[in-house]
Design an enzyme around this catalytic site. Structure first.
Site, PDB file in Angstrom:
ATOM      1  N   MET A  71       0.836  -1.196   0.000  1.00 46.99           N
ATOM      2  CA  MET A  71       0.000   0.000   0.000  1.00 46.99           C
ATOM      3  C   MET A  71       0.873   1.249   0.000  1.00 46.99           C
ATOM      4  SD  MET A  71      -3.191  -0.747  -0.196  1.00 46.99           S
ATOM      5  CE  MET A  71      -3.965   0.770   0.313  1.00 46.99           C
ATOM      6  N   MET A  74       1.997   1.891  -3.505  1.00 47.55           N
ATOM      7  CA  MET A  74       0.878   2.416  -4.285  1.00 47.55           C
ATOM      8  C   MET A  74       0.632   3.885  -3.939  1.00 47.55           C
ATOM      9  SD  MET A  74      -1.926  -0.588  -4.767  1.00 47.55           S
ATOM     10  CE  MET A  74      -1.866  -1.349  -3.151  1.00 47.55           C
ATOM     11  N   HIS A  75       0.764   4.216  -2.667  1.00 45.36           N
ATOM     12  CA  HIS A  75       0.597   5.610  -2.234  1.00 45.36           C
ATOM     13  C   HIS A  75       1.689   6.482  -2.855  1.00 45.36           C
ATOM     14  CE1 HIS A  75      -0.278   9.087   0.219  1.00 45.36           C
ATOM     15  NE2 HIS A  75       0.933   9.060   0.719  1.00 45.36           N
ATOM     16  N   ALA A  76       2.920   5.992  -2.858  1.00 47.49           N
ATOM     17  CA  ALA A  76       4.036   6.741  -3.444  1.00 47.49           C
ATOM     18  C   ALA A  76       3.780   6.987  -4.932  1.00 47.49           C
ATOM     19  CB  ALA A  76       5.349   5.985  -3.241  1.00 47.49           C
TER      20      ALA A  76
END
Length: 101
Positions: A71, A74-76
């Protein structure tokens, strides 16, 4: 490779870039187009740092090394794409302010 560190490098670089792009809009609103351009350029340098780290991950995976998906990664990546969008909008808004002034 410490994936958390890699992700935070991307997040911090593109986060700074996004702030620079927003600052550029603020400068343009005040009519200071020179500072707006400086903010865009600095933002581009920061964004490039984030892209380089991300490209290293892609190269490792392309070379057969397993890259841990999380996650946080994915956030990055989301932050990276968000910064690109803010840059595009900032450039358009700055152009509009130039036309108005």
């Amino acid at each position: 490779m410490d994936m958390e560190l890699v992700c935070f490098k991307i997040i911090s670089s593109v986060g700074e870039a996004k702030s620079d792009y927003i600052n550029a809009i603020t400068y343009a609103k005040k009519g200071d187009f020179e500072k707006a351009e400086e903010s865009i350029k600095h933002g581009d340098e920061c964004a490039l740092n984030g892209h380089k780290v991300h490209a290293e991950l892609i190269a490792k995976e392309a070379g057969g090394e397993k890259v841990e998906t999380s996650m946080l990664l994915m956030h990055a990546e989301d932050q990276l794409l968000g910064a690109e969008t803010v840059k595009l909008l900032a450039e358009e808004i700055i152009d509009l302010y130039k036309k108005i002034k």
